[in-house]
Scaffold this active site. Structure first.
Site, PDB file in Angstrom:
ATOM      1  N   GLU A  50       0.718  -1.534  -0.103  1.00  0.00           N
ATOM      2  CA  GLU A  50       0.036   0.437   0.087  1.00  0.00           C
ATOM      3  C   GLU A  50       0.893   1.373  -0.115  1.00  0.00           C
ATOM      4  O   GLU A  50       1.214   1.458   0.716  1.00  0.00           O
ATOM      5  CB  GLU A  50      -1.301  -0.012   0.956  1.00  0.00           C
ATOM      6  N   SER A  51       0.426   2.063  -1.174  1.00  0.00           N
ATOM      7  CA  SER A  51       1.911   3.114  -0.720  1.00  0.00           C
ATOM      8  C   SER A  51       1.746   4.227  -0.155  1.00  0.00           C
ATOM      9  O   SER A  51       2.858   5.162   0.093  1.00  0.00           O
ATOM     10  CB  SER A  51       1.789   3.373  -2.256  1.00  0.00           C
ATOM     11  N   CYS A  81       4.363  -2.663  -8.551  1.00  0.00           N
ATOM     12  CA  CYS A  81       2.941  -2.018  -7.870  1.00  0.00           C
ATOM     13  C   CYS A  81       3.008  -1.100  -7.419  1.00  0.00           C
ATOM     14  O   CYS A  81       3.340   0.300  -7.498  1.00  0.00           O
ATOM     15  CB  CYS A  81       2.250  -3.228  -7.105  1.00  0.00           C
ATOM     16  N   ARG A 108      -3.793   5.257  -9.789  1.00  0.00           N
ATOM     17  CA  ARG A 108      -3.924   3.906  -8.503  1.00  0.00           C
ATOM     18  C   ARG A 108      -4.889   3.165  -8.580  1.00  0.00           C
ATOM     19  O   ARG A 108      -5.858   4.255  -8.926  1.00  0.00           O
ATOM     20  CB  ARG A 108      -3.686   4.791  -7.641  1.00  0.00           C
ATOM     21  N   ARG A 136      -4.764  -5.325  -7.280  1.00  0.00           N
ATOM     22  CA  ARG A 136      -5.279  -4.013  -7.319  1.00  0.00           C
ATOM     23  C   ARG A 136      -4.096  -2.632  -7.706  1.00  0.00           C
ATOM     24  O   ARG A 136      -3.669  -1.602  -6.839  1.00  0.00           O
ATOM     25  CB  ARG A 136      -5.698  -3.464  -5.749  1.00  0.00           C
ATOM     26  N   HIS A 171       2.657  -8.387 -10.027  1.00  0.00           N
ATOM     27  CA  HIS A 171       3.609  -8.799  -9.359  1.00  0.00           C
ATOM     28  C   HIS A 171       5.187  -9.790  -9.976  1.00  0.00           C
ATOM     29  O   HIS A 171       4.681 -10.888  -9.708  1.00  0.00           O
ATOM     30  CB  HIS A 171       2.846  -9.550  -7.936  1.00  0.00           C
ATOM     31  N   GLU A 173       7.209 -11.485  -8.506  1.00  0.00           N
ATOM     32  CA  GLU A 173       8.007 -11.645  -7.334  1.00  0.00           C
ATOM     33  C   GLU A 173       7.040 -13.746  -6.660  1.00  0.00           C
ATOM     34  O   GLU A 173       7.601 -14.009  -6.994  1.00  0.00           O
ATOM     35  CB  GLU A 173       8.073 -11.175  -6.496  1.00  0.00           C
TER      36      GLU A 173
HETATM   37  N1  GLN Z   1      -3.664  -0.222  -4.887  1.00  0.00           N
HETATM   38  C1  GLN Z   1      -1.703  -0.161  -4.213  1.00  0.00           C
HETATM   39  C2  GLN Z   1      -2.391   0.883  -3.824  1.00  0.00           C
HETATM   40  O1  GLN Z   1      -2.135   1.838  -4.043  1.00  0.00           O
HETATM   41  C3  GLN Z   1      -1.066  -1.106  -4.960  1.00  0.00           C
HETATM   42  C4  GLN Z   1      -0.980  -2.474  -5.144  1.00  0.00           C
HETATM   43  C5  GLN Z   1      -0.126  -3.677  -4.874  1.00  0.00           C
HETATM   44  O2  GLN Z   1       0.621  -3.004  -4.338  1.00  0.00           O
HETATM   45  N2  GLN Z   1      -0.412  -4.758  -5.153  1.00  0.00           N
HETATM   46  O3  GLN Z   1      -0.954   1.528  -3.406  1.00  0.00           O
END
Ligand code: GLN
Length: 199
Positions: A50-51, A81, A108, A136, A171, A173
């Site tokens: 989650e940024s 991400c 985002r 997401r 992702h 990873e």
């Molecule tokens: N939705 C997340 C964000 O806004 C990013 C999602 C993720 O890193 N898988 O930070």
């Protein structure tokens, strides 16, 4: 020489990156607070998660400025991400900026609720087809001309490279495919050589 890669470990999917890097023969160091930034590293991973939380914790732990100065100074970064969001110079509809070292505009949670998570398979420039897990995810709405576009999915840019910064919306990873990490490690190799020369 064995590489040591710093993995931002404040929150999110950092363990999967560590496992992948270890499979590729690297040492990994979890970066959780300012003390973890004392010893040198050869490259940096900004994982998904989650940024907003990561951005807040980067400031609270006092790591933000040092990490930003490393990136500006040429240290290779692989960002996935949320990591892509941290690197972006611009966020769609949001004045927030984090490292802002990658000249792209990122949207985002770009796929909406229903398409929050999905898997695609697309070609990545210089690598070939990759299975891409989106969670997401953001996408890149616009990239400066000097940014190399590595891949698009559904018409949207999902992976880029700009000099020593590689960023993707998916992702890698969570799969067994180590090729994007290997590409990042080849940048780390060049960086290590340039640091040796400079030193
Ligand atoms: N939705 C997340 C964000 O806004 C990013 C999602 C993720 O890193 N898988 O930070």
């Amino acid at each position: 020489m064995r590489k040591t890669i710093g993995v931002l470990a404040l929150q999110g999917a950092f363990i999967e990156h560590e496992k992948m890097l270890q499979r590729l023969g690297c040492e990994t160091r979890e970066l959780r607070n300012a003390a973890d930034l004392q010893a040198p590293i050869d490259g940096l991973i900004l994982p998904g998660g989650e940024s907003t939380v990561q951005g807040k914790l980067l400031r609270e732990t006092g790591m933000f400025d040092t990490i930003r100065s490393w990136i500006v100074g040429g240290m290779p970064v692989l960002a996935t991400c949320a990591g892509l969001i941290l690197l972006a110079e611009e966020l769609e509809g949001d004045e927030t900026r984090y490292f802002a070292t990658l000249p792209v505009r990122v949207k985002r949670n770009a796929y909406g609720r229903q398409l929050g998570s999905f898997v695609a398979e697309e070609a990545v420039r210089g690598i070939g087809r990759m299975e891409m897990h989106f969670i997401r995810a953001p996408y890149i709405e616009k990239a400066a001309p000097e940014v190399e576009i590595l891949s698009r999915t559904g018409g949207h840019i999902v992976a880029v490279q700009y000099r020593h910064q590689i960023a993707c919306a998916f992702h890698p990873e969570v799969t067994a495919d180590t090729r994007l990490h290997a590409r990042f490690l080849s940048l780390c190799e060049m960086y290590a050589l340039s640091m040796q020369k400079a030193g």
